[in-house]
Write an enzyme that holds these catalytic residues in place. Structure first.
Site, PDB file in Angstrom:
ATOM      1  N   ASP A   1     -20.610   6.421   2.986  1.00  0.00           N
ATOM      2  CA  ASP A   1     -20.098   7.478   3.953  1.00  0.00           C
ATOM      3  C   ASP A   1     -19.899   8.575   3.408  1.00  0.00           C
ATOM      4  O   ASP A   1     -18.770   8.905   2.330  1.00  0.00           O
ATOM      5  CB  ASP A   1     -18.715   6.809   4.299  1.00  0.00           C
ATOM      6  CG  ASP A   1     -17.883   7.890   5.470  1.00  0.00           C
ATOM      7  OD1 ASP A   1     -18.504   8.982   5.729  1.00  0.00           O
ATOM      8  OD2 ASP A   1     -16.872   7.279   6.160  1.00  0.00           O
TER       9      ASP A   1
ATOM     10  N   HIS B   1     -12.740   4.721   5.552  1.00  0.00           N
ATOM     11  CA  HIS B   1     -12.162   5.153   7.267  1.00  0.00           C
ATOM     12  C   HIS B   1     -12.813   3.751   7.859  1.00  0.00           C
ATOM     13  O   HIS B   1     -13.829   3.297   7.730  1.00  0.00           O
ATOM     14  CB  HIS B   1     -13.066   6.405   7.100  1.00  0.00           C
ATOM     15  CG  HIS B   1     -12.656   7.001   8.780  1.00  0.00           C
ATOM     16  ND1 HIS B   1     -13.182   6.798   9.689  1.00  0.00           N
ATOM     17  CD2 HIS B   1     -11.718   7.955   8.816  1.00  0.00           C
ATOM     18  CE1 HIS B   1     -12.735   7.346  10.760  1.00  0.00           C
ATOM     19  NE2 HIS B   1     -11.959   8.313  10.064  1.00  0.00           N
TER      20      HIS B   1
ATOM     21  N   LYS C   1     -17.189  18.251   9.329  1.00  0.00           N
ATOM     22  CA  LYS C   1     -16.132  18.307   8.139  1.00  0.00           C
ATOM     23  C   LYS C   1     -16.906  19.244   7.228  1.00  0.00           C
ATOM     24  O   LYS C   1     -16.217  19.164   6.054  1.00  0.00           O
ATOM     25  CB  LYS C   1     -16.403  16.536   7.626  1.00  0.00           C
ATOM     26  CG  LYS C   1     -15.905  15.922   8.835  1.00  0.00           C
ATOM     27  CD  LYS C   1     -14.638  15.167   8.362  1.00  0.00           C
ATOM     28  CE  LYS C   1     -14.539  13.910   9.495  1.00  0.00           C
ATOM     29  NZ  LYS C   1     -13.041  13.786   9.849  1.00  0.00           N
TER      30      LYS C   1
ATOM     31  N   GLN D   1     -16.517  12.873   3.956  1.00  0.00           N
ATOM     32  CA  GLN D   1     -15.306  13.766   3.132  1.00  0.00           C
ATOM     33  C   GLN D   1     -15.805  14.187   2.006  1.00  0.00           C
ATOM     34  O   GLN D   1     -15.259  15.203   1.064  1.00  0.00           O
ATOM     35  CB  GLN D   1     -13.981  12.929   2.753  1.00  0.00           C
ATOM     36  CG  GLN D   1     -13.353  12.376   3.998  1.00  0.00           C
ATOM     37  CD  GLN D   1     -12.713  13.647   4.596  1.00  0.00           C
ATOM     38  OE1 GLN D   1     -12.514  14.550   4.487  1.00  0.00           O
ATOM     39  NE2 GLN D   1     -12.549  13.165   5.951  1.00  0.00           N
TER      40      GLN D   1
ATOM     41  N   CYS E   1      -6.735   6.984   9.924  1.00  0.00           N
ATOM     42  CA  CYS E   1      -7.908   6.181  10.351  1.00  0.00           C
ATOM     43  C   CYS E   1      -8.294   5.165   9.040  1.00  0.00           C
ATOM     44  O   CYS E   1      -9.439   4.944   8.774  1.00  0.00           O
ATOM     45  CB  CYS E   1      -9.441   6.657  10.856  1.00  0.00           C
ATOM     46  SG  CYS E   1      -9.170   7.560  12.149  1.00  0.00           S
TER      47      CYS E   1
HETATM   48  N1  PLP Z   1     -15.695   8.672   7.368  1.00  0.00           N
HETATM   49  C1  PLP Z   1     -14.505   9.356   6.757  1.00  0.00           C
HETATM   50  C2  PLP Z   1     -14.194   9.267   5.415  1.00  0.00           C
HETATM   51  C3  PLP Z   1     -13.935  10.205   7.594  1.00  0.00           C
HETATM   52  O1  PLP Z   1     -12.760  10.996   7.078  1.00  0.00           O
HETATM   53  C4  PLP Z   1     -14.160  10.476   9.183  1.00  0.00           C
HETATM   54  C5  PLP Z   1     -13.396  11.355  10.050  1.00  0.00           C
HETATM   55  O2  PLP Z   1     -12.355  11.483   9.686  1.00  0.00           O
HETATM   56  C6  PLP Z   1     -15.347   9.711   9.543  1.00  0.00           C
HETATM   57  C7  PLP Z   1     -15.969   8.901   8.810  1.00  0.00           C
HETATM   58  C8  PLP Z   1     -15.565   9.799  10.996  1.00  0.00           C
HETATM   59  O3  PLP Z   1     -16.297  10.990  11.485  1.00  0.00           O
HETATM   60  P1  PLP Z   1     -16.318  11.275  12.896  1.00  0.00           P
HETATM   61  O4  PLP Z   1     -15.256  11.194  13.630  1.00  0.00           O
HETATM   62  O5  PLP Z   1     -16.892  12.785  12.720  1.00  0.00           O
HETATM   63  O6  PLP Z   1     -17.494  10.509  13.432  1.00  0.00           O
END
Ligand code: PLP
Length: 414
Positions: free
Chosen positions: A206, A129, A232, A209, A370
């Site tokens: 990260d 992402h 999430k 998900q 993203c």
């Molecule tokens: N990392 C992943 C894999 C995501 O899917 C997302 C959000 O869609 C994020 C990071 C960023 O999360 P946040 O917008 O809650 O900070």
């Protein structure tokens, strides 16, 4: 309609606990299939947040009066609960942030300042992402380190042999997602960390998900940092977690400065508090943290075993649905996966399909989610249509999706 008597009846696990998913007085309901963007909230979280404001609202870590002490205790209890939830050895290793994005930026920022130097290398997977990609671009530019792309194979999996071939004497960090928000792939974090640590490389994961789908055990995976957002995983918005091994977190330079995180302040200089306060400047999202405690209790009663079974059924059903459809290609065919499906259409634009689905109350995401570099890598120039499921999704949701996809073909393909 539920298909009664069939093997794949999908009632939607704990669906009744999510008010937004209830039908309205005319029987209409949203078919919410955008769970990778954010998950819906259980009643218990909604109640807990309001309970906090009604009963506990005082700033944490400041007042000596009873209410402030209660609020602080409640806040710290949740920190300990989060630590137990992801099997972090110590509560101090849990830092509350505003979200995964802030958590990842905090780690990358520290590394860019303190660890990376000219000629160093940072391996970043191509399925990240933007939140786990752009911070590394920025920090590599700042420190003149080099970003090295770890490309997934045609099934959408990250291959350890390929990782081995990318590691050099200059590699300092590997940034990788636990679960892809586009492909649904579950990456082998334990094996990645084992390989990285043989070469003294740090691993930043990260977990955004992963947390809605699979149990997380940071100690077993042995990752150095693990970042995710509460929203999430059926928790509140505006709250993130940064887990880090204590000796590393102790080295992380604060990203924000101000109240709460300081010890002694003179006009000229300041000393900082020990962990975790050092990395939590300012008033935190107290009601969110309190609500997160309720969400964790809720998830404990749901259990990840039950989530796994519900999601296996959803995935099976979804694969069957896709087989029945013409002109659709699924991005990613990983064998270890969660129910996230990004679809490419031979003859329709994903944005147009999403609009047709919206008319039928089916909420999906169209675009790059993203993850532009990943779409470019798979030559999906128009982006994709993402259907991301959670344990509360049911048969009616998938039937509405199928009907909507058929309608889109009728309307959009000549
Ligand atoms: N990392 C992943 C894999 C995501 O899917 C997302 C959000 O869609 C994020 C990071 C960023 O999360 P946040 O917008 O809650 O900070």
């Amino acid at each position: 309609m539920y298909v009664t008597g069939a093997q794949w009846v999908l009632p939607g696990l704990y669906r009744d606990h999510f008010p937004l998913l209830h039908p309205d007085k005319d029987g209409k309901m949203v078919h919410y299939l955008d769970n990778s963007a954010t998950t819906q909230k259980p009643e218990i979280l909604i109640q807990a947040t309001s309970f906090f404001y009604q009963n506990f609202n005082a700033n944490v870590h400041r007042g000596v009066y009873g209410l402030a002490a209660q609020a602080t205790q409640a806040y710290e209890n949740v920190r300990a609960a989060v630590a137990r939830f992801i099997k972090a050895p110590q509560a101090q290793e849990i830092i509350f942030t505003s979200g995964a994005t802030e958590s990842l930026n905090m780690v990358a920022n520290w590394m860019g300042q303190a660890l990376l130097k000219k000629g160093d290398e940072v391996i970043v997977s191509m399925m990240e992402h933007h939140a786990n990609l752009v911070p590394w671009q920025q920090q590599c530019a700042r420190s003149q380190a080099k970003m090295v792309a770890w490309l997934p194979n045609e099934k959408g999996e990250l291959d350890l042999d390929r990782l081995q071939s990318l590691i050099t004497k200059e590699t300092r960090v590997i940034a990788v997602t636990h679960v892809s928000n586009v492909l649904g792939t579950v990456n082998p974090i334990r094996e990645i960390c084992a390989l990285a640590h043989q070469h003294n490389i740090l691993v930043v994961v990260d977990g955004s998900q992963a947390v809605a789908h699979i149990p997380v055990n940071v100690e077993d995976m042995d990752c150095d940092f693990y970042c995710f957002s509460a929203h999430k995983m059926f928790g509140p918005t505006g709250l993130g977690i940064l887990y880090g091994k204590k000796d590393l977190l102790n080295q992380v330079t604060p990203f924000r400065f101000g109240g709460e995180m300081v010890d002694i302040v003179t006009f000229e200089e300041s000393s900082f508090m020990p962990l975790p306060a050092r990395l939590e400047a300012g008033t935190p999202n107290m009601a969110g943290v309190y609500g997160m405690g309720a969400t964790l209790n809720f998830l404990k009663s749901v259990t990840y075993d039950a989530i796994y079974l519900a999601e296996q059924k959803l995935m099976h059903h979804m694969f069957q649905l896709l087989e029945r459809m013409e002109g659709i290609k699924l991005l990613g065919q990983a064998s270890e996966r969660v129910p996230v499906f990004s679809l490419l259409f031979e003859d329709m634009h994903p944005g147009d399909v999403a609009q047709v689905l919206d008319q039928m109350n089916v909420a999906v995401r169209a675009g790059y989610h993203c993850a532009m570099p990943l779409h470019r890598y798979y030559q999906a120039g128009n982006g994709s249509l993402r259907v991301s499921l959670a344990f509360y999704n049911n048969q009616e949701d998938l039937e509405a999706l199928e009907e909507g996809l058929k309608k889109a073909r009728k309307l959009l393909v000549r």
